[in-house]
Motif scaffolding. Structure first.
Motif, PDB file in Angstrom:
ATOM      1  N   THR A   9      35.790  43.631  33.094  1.00 27.77           N
ATOM      2  CA  THR A   9      36.041  42.394  33.738  1.00 27.77           C
ATOM      3  C   THR A   9      35.208  42.473  35.537  1.00 27.77           C
ATOM      4  O   THR A   9      35.141  43.209  35.507  1.00 27.77           O
ATOM      5  CB  THR A   9      38.183  41.825  34.531  1.00 27.77           C
ATOM      6  OG1 THR A   9      38.438  43.079  35.634  1.00 27.77           O
ATOM      7  CG2 THR A   9      38.400  41.621  33.636  1.00 27.77           C
ATOM      8  N   SER A  10      34.500  41.117  35.481  1.00 27.84           N
ATOM      9  CA  SER A  10      33.358  41.491  36.234  1.00 27.84           C
ATOM     10  C   SER A  10      33.328  39.899  36.890  1.00 27.84           C
ATOM     11  O   SER A  10      33.204  39.119  36.092  1.00 27.84           O
ATOM     12  CB  SER A  10      32.128  41.655  35.808  1.00 27.84           C
ATOM     13  OG  SER A  10      30.935  41.797  36.698  1.00 27.84           O
ATOM     14  N   VAL A  12      30.125  37.267  38.336  1.00 32.57           N
ATOM     15  CA  VAL A  12      28.931  37.401  37.828  1.00 32.57           C
ATOM     16  C   VAL A  12      28.157  38.444  39.074  1.00 32.57           C
ATOM     17  O   VAL A  12      27.402  38.495  38.805  1.00 32.57           O
ATOM     18  CB  VAL A  12      28.703  36.095  37.514  1.00 32.57           C
ATOM     19  CG1 VAL A  12      27.035  35.715  37.082  1.00 32.57           C
ATOM     20  CG2 VAL A  12      28.269  35.274  36.663  1.00 32.57           C
ATOM     21  N   LEU A  68      39.709  43.826  39.312  1.00 31.73           N
ATOM     22  CA  LEU A  68      38.299  43.248  38.586  1.00 31.73           C
ATOM     23  C   LEU A  68      38.120  45.393  38.656  1.00 31.73           C
ATOM     24  O   LEU A  68      38.284  46.146  39.146  1.00 31.73           O
ATOM     25  CB  LEU A  68      37.082  42.910  39.614  1.00 31.73           C
ATOM     26  CG  LEU A  68      37.346  41.104  39.600  1.00 31.73           C
ATOM     27  CD1 LEU A  68      35.763  41.253  40.025  1.00 31.73           C
ATOM     28  CD2 LEU A  68      38.300  40.404  37.840  1.00 31.73           C
ATOM     29  N   HIS A 223      21.115  37.124  33.819  1.00 26.33           N
ATOM     30  CA  HIS A 223      21.872  35.891  33.936  1.00 26.33           C
ATOM     31  C   HIS A 223      21.722  34.647  33.276  1.00 26.33           C
ATOM     32  O   HIS A 223      20.682  34.639  34.188  1.00 26.33           O
ATOM     33  CB  HIS A 223      23.305  36.019  35.112  1.00 26.33           C
ATOM     34  CG  HIS A 223      23.758  34.945  35.028  1.00 26.33           C
ATOM     35  ND1 HIS A 223      24.897  34.318  34.190  1.00 26.33           N
ATOM     36  CD2 HIS A 223      23.637  34.278  36.639  1.00 26.33           C
ATOM     37  CE1 HIS A 223      25.405  33.557  35.096  1.00 26.33           C
ATOM     38  NE2 HIS A 223      24.208  32.885  36.192  1.00 26.33           N
ATOM     39  N   SER A 254      24.604  37.917  30.477  1.00 21.51           N
ATOM     40  CA  SER A 254      25.905  36.829  31.031  1.00 21.51           C
ATOM     41  C   SER A 254      25.578  35.531  30.473  1.00 21.51           C
ATOM     42  O   SER A 254      23.847  34.920  31.127  1.00 21.51           O
ATOM     43  CB  SER A 254      25.549  37.290  32.457  1.00 21.51           C
ATOM     44  OG  SER A 254      26.426  36.485  33.306  1.00 21.51           O
ATOM     45  N   ILE A 276      28.367  39.087  28.589  1.00 23.67           N
ATOM     46  CA  ILE A 276      28.932  39.167  29.791  1.00 23.67           C
ATOM     47  C   ILE A 276      29.784  37.983  29.771  1.00 23.67           C
ATOM     48  O   ILE A 276      28.444  36.799  30.157  1.00 23.67           O
ATOM     49  CB  ILE A 276      28.010  39.181  31.080  1.00 23.67           C
ATOM     50  CG1 ILE A 276      27.737  40.972  30.879  1.00 23.67           C
ATOM     51  CG2 ILE A 276      29.292  38.705  32.158  1.00 23.67           C
ATOM     52  CD1 ILE A 276      27.244  41.434  32.439  1.00 23.67           C
ATOM     53  N   ALA A 312      34.107  37.424  32.386  1.00 22.16           N
ATOM     54  CA  ALA A 312      33.575  37.538  33.582  1.00 22.16           C
ATOM     55  C   ALA A 312      34.070  35.821  34.188  1.00 22.16           C
ATOM     56  O   ALA A 312      33.936  34.991  33.297  1.00 22.16           O
ATOM     57  CB  ALA A 312      31.789  37.946  33.692  1.00 22.16           C
ATOM     58  N   THR A 313      32.773  35.668  35.420  1.00 19.47           N
ATOM     59  CA  THR A 313      33.157  33.642  35.134  1.00 19.47           C
ATOM     60  C   THR A 313      31.519  33.307  34.754  1.00 19.47           C
ATOM     61  O   THR A 313      30.661  33.955  34.556  1.00 19.47           O
ATOM     62  CB  THR A 313      33.138  34.236  37.119  1.00 19.47           C
ATOM     63  OG1 THR A 313      32.168  34.909  37.844  1.00 19.47           O
ATOM     64  CG2 THR A 313      33.979  34.281  37.707  1.00 19.47           C
TER      65      THR A 313
END
Length: 350
Positions: A9-10, A12, A68, A223, A254, A276, A312-313
């Protein structure tokens, strides 16, 4: 660095900055700054660095407390994801800015390129070292991408936009190398304008991204998103630029899927990448349940195996209230626990 579990889990990148540090009403009431915006800080300049260190420690602890696995510095010291880096470069005039249109078509003051883009010194290495000192978990640092920075500048020097992007790429490449040398586990390049301006991204943006990654050893990510949900409210149903990254030497990609309800068929073109996966909706401070986040994550498993997914977010948490941000991080960690239990071999369950 802690070993990476299944479905790590992370964030961005960014976490919610405290109200005592930055004027969040001013921040939310404008487009992300491209030049400096020192008027946003509530703390006197002589105490600002100390206050930013303290707030960064809070961001690190909040991520750890939520469970996280991959920790960022929360981008606490930045007025926006890109201006911290872009305004530290030589070859740009930030005192006499130019103008460029944002992804929404809104004109914004931006750095004016007046000479060759140069990185005079490492820009984020001290921030990375601070992060490394204060957590033993996997750490990630983010840098703005060369294509995006070239779109957020007025070019008064280079013969064309492609040459400007390549100038930025050399600066980003040098920064990435220094970040890995200083102890980064993952370095992420933020390139939201590849989604916003796909034709230019195909014409020269991908070449600039590849140049930024040239010769880099270490785990890299890129991303792409549809913009901060607090500012850009309409979400398209699909990416205008994504399959093109299949041949890029980046390790992780991402993307956001929660706010857009993205058709995950696009992942079939990216099966050699770690994804991601943005599964936390940042258009609302309301906190999802772990079950909702888990279900959004399961949607990807038909396209890529769980071992290639990071939970992730959708984008940065910069504009969320801290209570909502903390709750959403806990929901991500809870979703990971649910899915790991589901995916564990039968003899290891219970």
């Amino acid at each position: 660095m802690s070993p990476s579990p299944l479905l790590p889990t992370s964030l961005v990148g960014s976490y919610a900055q405290p109200d005592w540090l930055i004027d969040r009403a001013k921040l939310a009431g404008r487009f992300p700054p491209r030049v400096r915006a020192q008027e946003l800080w509530r703390v006197d300049p002589e105490y600002l660095a100390q206050a930013q260190d303290d707030a960064t420690l809070l961001a690190i602890r909040a991520q750890e407390d939520a469970g996280l696995d991959i920790i960022t510095d929360g981008e606490i010291r930045r007025e926006s994801y890109s201006n911290h880096f872009a305004t530290a470069l030589d070859g740009v005039d930030i005192d006499n800015p130019g103008t460029a249109r944002d992804r929404s078509g809104h004109p914004n003051p931006v750095p004016r390129i007046t000479g060759p883009i140069r990185r005079p010194r490492p820009i984020e290495v001290d921030d990375l070292r601070f992060l490394r000192r204060h957590t033993d978990r996997t750490i990630k640092m983010t840098v703005p991408g060369p294509f995006t920075m070239s779109q957020q500048a007025q070019n008064d020097h280079y013969p064309d936009a492609e040459a400007a992007a390549m100038g930025y790429a050399a600066a980003v490449n040098a920064e990435i190398r220094d970040l890995f040398a200083a102890g980064a586990d993952i370095v992420q390049i933020d390139e939201p304008y590849m989604q916003a301006r796909p034709d230019a991204a195909r014409a020269y943006g991908l070449a600039a991204l590849n140049a930024a990654l040239d010769g880099v050893t270490g785990t890299t990510a890129v991303h792409l998103c549809f913009g901060y949900a607090a500012i850009i409210h309409e979400r398209p149903e699909g990416y205008s630029f994504l399959p093109e990254l299949a041949g890029c030497p980046v390790d992780q990609i991402s993307i956001e899927t929660a706010q857009s309800g993205l058709d995950l068929g696009v992942l079939s073109d990216l099966t050699d990448k770690t994804i991601i996966l943005g599964v936390v909706d940042l258009s609302t401070p309301d906190v999802e349940t772990p079950e909702v986040v888990a279900e959004r994550t399961r949607r990807a498993f038909d396209r890529i195996p769980p071992g290639q997914v990071v939970i992730a977010t959708d984008c940065g948490m910069k504009y969320l209230p801290r209570a909502g941000a903390e709750g959403k991080m806990r929901a991500m960690a809870g979703a990971a626990r649910l899915l790991r239990a589901e995916l564990a071999p039968p003899n290891r369950r219970g």
